[in-house]
Design a protein around this motif. Structure first.
Motif, mmCIF file in Angstrom:
data_model
loop_
_atom_site.group_PDB
_atom_site.id
_atom_site.type_symbol
_atom_site.label_atom_id
_atom_site.label_comp_id
_atom_site.label_asym_id
_atom_site.label_seq_id
_atom_site.Cartn_x
_atom_site.Cartn_y
_atom_site.Cartn_z
ATOM 1 N N PRO A 104 7.208 17.004 -7.724
ATOM 2 C CA PRO A 104 7.034 16.562 -6.334
ATOM 3 C C PRO A 104 8.231 16.844 -5.434
ATOM 4 O O PRO A 104 8.234 16.444 -4.272
ATOM 5 C CB PRO A 104 6.822 15.057 -6.472
ATOM 6 N N LEU A 105 9.254 17.533 -5.924
ATOM 7 C CA LEU A 105 10.490 17.670 -5.162
ATOM 8 C C LEU A 105 10.408 18.729 -4.071
ATOM 9 O O LEU A 105 11.399 18.964 -3.365
ATOM 10 C CB LEU A 105 11.658 17.975 -6.100
ATOM 11 N N ALA A 106 9.236 19.369 -3.919
ATOM 12 C CA ALA A 106 9.072 20.296 -2.801
ATOM 13 C C ALA A 106 9.191 19.582 -1.469
ATOM 14 O O ALA A 106 9.516 20.199 -0.442
ATOM 15 C CB ALA A 106 7.718 21.002 -2.909
ATOM 16 N N ALA A 107 8.952 18.274 -1.465
ATOM 17 C CA ALA A 107 9.031 17.500 -0.219
ATOM 18 C C ALA A 107 10.458 17.127 0.136
ATOM 19 O O ALA A 107 10.708 16.614 1.235
ATOM 20 C CB ALA A 107 8.179 16.241 -0.339
ATOM 21 N N ASP A 109 1.766 7.101 -14.620
ATOM 22 C CA ASP A 109 1.243 8.363 -15.120
ATOM 23 C C ASP A 109 1.761 9.491 -14.229
ATOM 24 O O ASP A 109 2.110 9.273 -13.057
ATOM 25 C CB ASP A 109 -0.280 8.333 -15.134
ATOM 26 N N PRO A 110 1.845 10.734 -14.721
ATOM 27 C CA PRO A 110 2.476 11.816 -13.963
ATOM 28 C C PRO A 110 1.884 12.033 -12.577
ATOM 29 O O PRO A 110 2.630 12.226 -11.613
ATOM 30 C CB PRO A 110 2.261 13.039 -14.866
ATOM 31 N N ASP A 111 0.568 12.007 -12.461
ATOM 32 C CA ASP A 111 -0.045 12.253 -11.159
ATOM 33 C C ASP A 111 0.338 11.169 -10.153
ATOM 34 O O ASP A 111 0.688 11.462 -9.001
ATOM 35 C CB ASP A 111 -1.567 12.326 -11.289
ATOM 36 N N THR A 112 0.259 9.911 -10.584
ATOM 37 C CA THR A 112 0.615 8.807 -9.682
ATOM 38 C C THR A 112 2.088 8.859 -9.320
ATOM 39 O O THR A 112 2.467 8.653 -8.157
ATOM 40 C CB THR A 112 0.281 7.454 -10.339
ATOM 41 N N ALA A 113 2.940 9.132 -10.307
ATOM 42 C CA ALA A 113 4.377 9.201 -10.051
ATOM 43 C C ALA A 113 4.697 10.330 -9.074
ATOM 44 O O ALA A 113 5.490 10.153 -8.138
ATOM 45 C CB ALA A 113 5.138 9.398 -11.357
ATOM 46 N N ASP A 114 4.075 11.513 -9.278
ATOM 47 C CA ASP A 114 4.354 12.640 -8.390
ATOM 48 C C ASP A 114 3.887 12.348 -6.972
ATOM 49 O O ASP A 114 4.573 12.689 -5.992
ATOM 50 C CB ASP A 114 3.665 13.896 -8.918
ATOM 51 N N ARG A 115 2.736 11.724 -6.846
ATOM 52 C CA ARG A 115 2.222 11.410 -5.513
ATOM 53 C C ARG A 115 3.138 10.406 -4.806
ATOM 54 O O ARG A 115 3.443 10.542 -3.613
ATOM 55 C CB ARG A 115 0.803 10.861 -5.624
ATOM 56 N N LEU A 116 3.597 9.393 -5.553
ATOM 57 C CA LEU A 116 4.464 8.376 -4.957
ATOM 58 C C LEU A 116 5.801 8.980 -4.534
ATOM 59 O O LEU A 116 6.278 8.764 -3.406
ATOM 60 C CB LEU A 116 4.700 7.250 -5.965
ATOM 61 N N ALA A 170 0.832 -1.200 0.000
ATOM 62 C CA ALA A 170 0.000 0.000 0.000
ATOM 63 C C ALA A 170 0.870 1.255 0.000
ATOM 64 O O ALA A 170 0.583 2.226 -0.710
ATOM 65 C CB ALA A 170 -0.930 -0.015 1.207
ATOM 66 N N ARG A 171 1.954 1.255 0.778
ATOM 67 C CA ARG A 171 2.859 2.403 0.804
ATOM 68 C C ARG A 171 3.514 2.623 -0.551
ATOM 69 O O ARG A 171 3.849 3.757 -0.910
ATOM 70 C CB ARG A 171 3.922 2.211 1.871
ATOM 71 N N LEU A 228 9.622 11.141 -0.353
ATOM 72 C CA LEU A 228 10.494 12.224 0.113
ATOM 73 C C LEU A 228 9.987 12.852 1.403
ATOM 74 O O LEU A 228 10.780 13.344 2.217
ATOM 75 C CB LEU A 228 10.617 13.296 -0.969
ATOM 76 N N GLY A 229 8.693 12.837 1.614
ATOM 77 C CA GLY A 229 8.139 13.480 2.794
ATOM 78 C C GLY A 229 8.014 12.591 4.004
ATOM 79 O O GLY A 229 7.563 13.047 5.063
ATOM 80 N N ALA A 230 8.415 11.319 3.874
ATOM 81 C CA ALA A 230 8.253 10.376 4.990
ATOM 82 C C ALA A 230 9.415 10.506 5.968
ATOM 83 O O ALA A 230 10.161 9.560 6.218
ATOM 84 C CB ALA A 230 8.155 8.945 4.464
ATOM 85 N N ARG A 231 9.583 11.684 6.558
ATOM 86 C CA ARG A 231 10.693 11.900 7.487
ATOM 87 C C ARG A 231 10.464 11.194 8.816
ATOM 88 O O ARG A 231 11.416 10.891 9.534
ATOM 89 C CB ARG A 231 10.885 13.393 7.736
ATOM 90 N N ASP A 232 9.203 10.957 9.151
ATOM 91 C CA ASP A 232 8.925 10.328 10.441
ATOM 92 C C ASP A 232 9.315 8.859 10.445
ATOM 93 O O ASP A 232 9.279 8.210 11.488
ATOM 94 C CB ASP A 232 7.439 10.465 10.784
#
Length: 629
Positions: free
Chosen positions: A585-588, A555-562, A498-499, A567-571
């Motif tokens: 998506p590199l803002a994360a 697809d771009p949307d799925t790739a950007d979300r993934l 799922a992740r 990148l944002g999973a710092r926890d």
């Protein structure tokens, strides 16, 4: 059996390969004893039956034949029983040895430099780790064991016959030597070229078949499939001719064996009859010395095929040792499979124990997940693994430098993205950071130690790489995730998938995580394959993840979300360094490193946070705007 028919290189390779089998000598000795007892029972049965028949013809009291009758039954039962025990024990020894050698070959390949392994044809590797390893193991059952049994029984039989008549014993010894030495030597001399040609043809057949299976689409499109089929058919014809040619020396060896047996029986009759007439030998003893050699030659009859097997095993040993030497010695590879690692693009699972990591100076301790000793967790938290590149130059050993002047730092809780045009050296950078390629300049440090100087398992315990060509095995989804960590539970597998963005794909599978996948994921789309490899990387206990284009084929949307989620999973407490073409998506990311080249090796053109690059680097801002359109 003598190794003289083999060349010095073949003898060295065979001795080395047999040594790598790590045979249990006590079990092998037990197999020799059981085989000797089985063949010895056949000799004893022939001798006792001959005495019983000859003595019964003299019509003695029945009680005088009682012991011989029981002995005949005993030898008859023991013959079959001991042969079964010999087969059981000898095959157990050989199969254990094959498993050990195959494990050492796999471990050596896993520890080998990536450029060396990538230069090998997969079909050739399959032939060497499959048929060649089996051929080396077969030398135990089909060459060494028959030779030892034939020698032991031959000495015993000659001793028995010489006790009854020294002259007949001497003739029998000479005939056994003729059948057991001269025959196999002739077989080896005649069969050598045929067997070697057959072995080469078999390797070419396997490699050609693998190339056709894996590259069928490309061969069809390019119009080369008929040519590949013709080449494969030609290889099959050469293999058939080699097999036919190898049958002739086997027939020659059998003829030599029968000739020697006939001479031994004829000499026993001539000398025995003369001794019986002269009164120096009993009539019942004549029957024993004539019929006993018939069973003794059962052992020498196996030495012709054993000699052929020796040649086949020697050639296989040469190919196996060439593969081991070509892949490099590897720390713990050939001599200590327990100490070798598996840090490769296709197998990120290797985890070192605490002692192995401590042995490597400055080697960090990797995250080990739930259930770890609290003291170990506290020590790891106090000294987390940090991967640093200083003035790094990367490239394949046989090519030039593709990128240089690279400075990077990856630590738990930090995310870094590397971007740049295709062919700029991003994947080569990941391979170098993972220790799979040597730096062409500068250094890569894990903790305070160069990655190249650390034990591979220590590196893979902290760093895991998922490359775009990592292998998907022909087994269940769950077992493919367990490549990274063997204790992944079904519930954990569902969460990991799922992740990785495969929740819907998993729900559509007929058996969930127990669904079987085709070899190398031929039934999966490119995006599904990438995300499955990503889930495998997430299953690893390593705290630093190197990911190669995780959003490719999506697809771009799925790739950007993934990519953004990764990148944002710092926890998660993990460090993420990923290569990507998508910039949105590199803002994360904590840091974005932009690579570029202008007529020479790639260098760092810009680096910093995504928002900073948008403000200060016009080319970066333009690329992001183009993606938005």
């Amino acid at each position: 059996m003598s190794l003289l028919p083999l060349s010095p290189a073949e003898r060295r390779a065979l001795r080395r390969a047999v040594g790598l089998l790590d045979l249990d000598r006590w079990r092998f000795l037990l197999a020799v004893l059981a085989g000797t007892a089985g063949l010895g029972s056949a000799v004893g049965l022939s001798a006792t039956a001959a005495w019983l028949i000859a003595r019964a013809s003299q019509m003695p009291p029945v009680l005088e034949l009682g012991v011989a009758s029981v002995a005949v039954r005993t030898f008859g039962i023991a013959r079959g029983l001991m042969r079964y025990v010999e087969r059981l024990v000898s095959h157990d020894v050989a199969l254990r040895g094959m498993a050990t050698l195959r494990e050492r070959v796999y471990t050596t390949l896993a520890d080998a430099p990536t450029d060396v392994v990538s230069a090998l044809r997969r079909g050739d590797v399959l032939a060497r780790t499959g048929a060649d390893v089996d051929a080396v193991g077969d030398v135990v059952v089909r060459a060494l064991l028959p030779a030892a049994v034939a020698a032991a029984v031959g000495v015993g039989t000659v001793t028995l016959v010489a006790w009854l008549h020294p002259g007949i014993g001497a003739v029998l010894a000479a005939c056994l030597l003729l059948a057991g030495v001269a025959g196999p030597l002739l077989t080896v001399r005649a069969a050598r070229l045929d067997e070697l040609a057959q072995a080469r043809a078999r390797t070419e057949l396997t490699a050609g078949a693998m190339a056709m299976v894996e590259g069928a689409a490309e061969l069809t499109v390019s119009g080369r499939l008929p040519r590949a089929r013709a080449a494969l058919a030609g290889t099959e014809q050469r293999l058939a001719r080699a097999k036919d040619a190898a049958a002739r020396p086997a027939a020659l060896a059998a003829g030599t064996d029968h000739l020697a047996m006939g001479v031994a029986v004829l000499a026993a009759l001539v000398l025995g009859v003369h001794a019986t007439v002269a009164g120096t030998m009993e009539a019942v003893e004549l029957a024993v010395v004539v019929l006993t050699p018939l069973a003794a030659f059962e052992g020498t009859a196996l030495l012709g095929p054993a000699a052929v097997q020796l040649v086949r095993s020697a050639e296989a040993a040469v190919r196996v040792t060439e593969l081991l030497d070509g892949a490099g010695p590897g720390r713990g590879a050939a001599g200590d499979p327990a100490g070798a690692g598996r840090a490769s693009a296709g197998d990120p699972a290797g985890q070192a124990d605490d002692g192995a990591r401590a042995a490597a100076a400055g080697a960090p301790r990797a995250a080990t997940g739930a259930g770890e000793d609290p003291a170990a967790e506290e020590a790891r938290a106090a000294d987390p693994p940090v991967l640093r590149a200083r003035d790094l130059a990367v490239g394949w050993p046989r090519t030039g430098v593709v990128a240089e002047g690279l400075d990077l730092e990856l630590r738990p809780g930090r995310s870094v993205a590397v971007v740049g045009p295709s062919g700029i050296g991003k994947t080569t950078l990941l391979l170098t950071l993972a220790g799979l390629l040597p730096p062409r300049g500068g250094e890569v440090l894990l903790g305070a130690s160069p990655v190249a100087g650390l034990d591979r398992r220590a590196v893979s315990g902290a760093v895991v790489l998922t490359a775009e060509d990592a292998h998907v095995f022909g087994t269940t989804v769950l077992e493919n995730l367990r490549v990274a960590r063997g204790d992944v539970s079904p519930a954990e597998a569902v969460e990991l998938l799922a992740r990785a963005g495969l929740a819907e794909w998993l729900a559509a599978l007929p058996d969930g995580v127990d669904t079987l996948l085709d070899s190398d994921a031929t039934s999966l789309s490119g995006g599904e394959r990438r995300r499955l490899l990503l889930a495998r990387a997430l299953a690893s206990r390593a705290t630093l993840l190197l990911l190669d284009e995780p959003g490719e084929h999506l697809d771009p949307d799925t790739a950007d979300r993934l990519v953004g989620d990764l990148l944002g999973a710092r926890d998660s407490g993990r460090g993420i360094l990923l290569v990507t073409h998508r910039l949105a998506p590199l803002a994360a990311a904590d840091e974005v490193v932009v690579l570029g080249a202008s007529g020479g090796p790639a260098t760092v053109l810009a680096r910093g946070a995504h928002e900073h690059l948008l403000r200060t680097v016009p080319s970066y801002r333009w690329a992001v705007e183009q993606e938005a359109r």
